[in-house]
Enzyme design. Structure first.
Site, mmCIF file in Angstrom:
data_model
loop_
_atom_site.group_PDB
_atom_site.id
_atom_site.type_symbol
_atom_site.label_atom_id
_atom_site.label_comp_id
_atom_site.label_asym_id
_atom_site.label_seq_id
_atom_site.Cartn_x
_atom_site.Cartn_y
_atom_site.Cartn_z
ATOM 1 N N GLY A 129 2.395 2.642 10.769
ATOM 2 C CA GLY A 129 3.732 3.325 10.782
ATOM 3 C C GLY A 129 3.867 3.644 12.414
ATOM 4 N N GLY A 160 2.569 -0.827 4.218
ATOM 5 C CA GLY A 160 2.722 0.317 3.727
ATOM 6 C C GLY A 160 4.782 0.617 3.694
ATOM 7 N N GLY A 161 5.099 1.254 5.026
ATOM 8 C CA GLY A 161 6.641 1.846 4.809
ATOM 9 C C GLY A 161 7.365 1.322 3.919
ATOM 10 C CB SER A 177 5.259 -1.835 12.171
ATOM 11 O OG SER A 177 4.801 -0.859 12.104
ATOM 12 C CG HIS A 192 -5.299 2.149 5.546
ATOM 13 N ND1 HIS A 192 -5.530 2.538 6.143
ATOM 14 C CD2 HIS A 192 -4.998 1.165 4.881
ATOM 15 C CE1 HIS A 192 -4.286 2.185 6.727
ATOM 16 N NE2 HIS A 192 -3.719 0.834 5.742
ATOM 17 C CG ASN A 197 -1.667 1.014 1.349
ATOM 18 O OD1 ASN A 197 -1.639 2.380 0.630
ATOM 19 N ND2 ASN A 197 -2.834 1.354 2.321
ATOM 20 C CD1 TRP A 198 3.096 1.198 -2.831
ATOM 21 C CD2 TRP A 198 3.813 2.315 -4.458
ATOM 22 N NE1 TRP A 198 4.588 0.503 -3.728
ATOM 23 C CE2 TRP A 198 4.219 1.350 -5.060
ATOM 24 C CE3 TRP A 198 3.377 3.715 -5.773
ATOM 25 C CZ2 TRP A 198 5.223 1.004 -6.574
ATOM 26 C CZ3 TRP A 198 4.532 3.019 -7.076
ATOM 27 C CH2 TRP A 198 4.802 2.386 -6.695
ATOM 28 C CE LYS A 199 -0.716 3.495 5.198
ATOM 29 N NZ LYS A 199 0.180 3.214 5.640
ATOM 30 C CD GLU A 219 -3.414 -2.422 6.935
ATOM 31 O OE1 GLU A 219 -2.622 -2.840 6.871
ATOM 32 O OE2 GLU A 219 -4.268 -1.037 6.266
ATOM 33 C CD GLU A 252 -3.083 5.211 6.667
ATOM 34 O OE1 GLU A 252 -2.990 5.596 5.564
ATOM 35 O OE2 GLU A 252 -2.312 5.077 7.369
HETATM 36 P P1 13P Z 1 3.066 0.341 7.229
HETATM 37 O O1 13P Z 1 3.522 -0.733 7.311
HETATM 38 O O2 13P Z 1 3.919 1.384 7.172
HETATM 39 O O3 13P Z 1 2.757 0.492 9.210
HETATM 40 O O4 13P Z 1 1.233 0.914 7.191
HETATM 41 C C1 13P Z 1 0.289 -0.921 7.198
HETATM 42 C C2 13P Z 1 -0.126 0.165 6.180
HETATM 43 O O5 13P Z 1 -1.476 0.725 6.749
HETATM 44 C C3 13P Z 1 -0.835 -0.916 4.862
HETATM 45 O O6 13P Z 1 -2.272 -0.251 4.377
#
Ligand code: 13P
Length: 253
Positions: free
Chosen positions: A175, A236-237, A215, A97, A9-11, A169, A99
């Site tokens: 994050g 994500g990251g 994470s 998600h 997930n590149w966000k 999640e 967010e």
């Molecule tokens: P991180 O891997 O950066 O914690 O993010 C997780 C996430 O929200 C994937 O959708």
């Protein structure tokens, strides 16, 4: 056998040039995917055509959208429908998600409509659920996540629910560098599967992939994915670094 999936997930990250470089690095990487494994890249919508082009010769590297609108078309300025995404080749769409739930006020009822929109065009929703820190600290995470499943997904028929991928999640792990331990992940994944089994029967529950997100990194992926009810990750990251995501893909069961 249910699929094992590493989903990126590149966000809202990367310029077009950076996205292009990352995808070039991914396709050049020595990634070994077994028949039951997939890697899915949820890229910003504007980079979908680029990602589809770059991954075209890699049938197990798929492109996803990070969201869609619940309606097919109409006067919704700035929005993109599942139908439009399907028309450019998208078969997977991340929904709900944390967010989006938090910053864009997406409710369970709205997400249920979005799930229907995605299934209506024969695509796969990657449906996210997960509790905030206060709920985890009160020990009520199972009830919290179960309510998200009931309200967002459990209106579906058995034939529909098997097309869904679930991503658990925990918000406190997103994050933050804090990961759920593999025991915590297994415990709640098993609970999610038991909710699916109670509603749809065990055979169907066993077919549904449940990904862990929060994470995930190259260094912890193998331990998390080794748990019997953890069928991969939503990342994500670490998905923004080719070598990290390559290690995560190679950690799939
Ligand atoms: P991180 O891997 O950066 O914690 O993010 C997780 C996430 O929200 C994937 O959708």
């Amino acid at each position: 056998m249910r699929k094992q999936i590493a989903a990126a997930n590149w966000k809202m990250n990367l310029t077009s040039a950076e996205a292009s470089t990352l995808l070039n690095e991914i396709v050049a990487a020595p990634i070994q995917l077994k028949a039951n494994q997939q890697a899915i890249f949820a890229v910003p919508a504007i980079y979908i055509p680029l990602a589809i082009e770059k991954l075209a010769n890699h049938p197990q590297l798929l492109v996803a959208a990070q969201n869609c609108h619940q309606k097919t078309n109409g006067a919704y300025t700035g929005e993109i429908s599942a139908t439009m995404l399907a028309s450019v080749g998208i078969k997977h769409i991340v929904l709900g998600h944390s967010e989006r739930r938090e910053y864009f006020a997406e409710s369970d009822a709205l997400l249920a409509e979005k799930v229907n929109a995605v299934l209506a065009i024969d695509s796969t929703p990657l449906f996210c659920c997960g509790e905030p820190l206060l709920i985890r600290e009160s020990g009520k995470q199972n009830e919290f996540v179960e309510a998200q499943l009931i309200n967002g997904l459990f209106h579906l028929s058995a034939a529909e629910i098997v097309k869904v991928v679930i991503a658990y999640e925990p918000i406190w792990a997103i994050g933050t560098g804090k990961t759920a331990s593999s025991e915590q992940a297994q415990e709640i994944h098993a609970y999610i599967r038991s909710c699916l089994a109670n509603k749809y029967g065990n055979d169907i529950a066993q077919e549904i992939s449940i990904l862990y997100g929060g994470s995930v990194k190259g260094a912890n992926a193998k331990e998390l994915f080794s748990q019997p009810d953890v069928d991969g990750g939503l990342v994500g990251g670490a998905s923004l670094v080719a070598t990290e995501f390559e290690a995560i893909i190679n950690a799939l069961k």
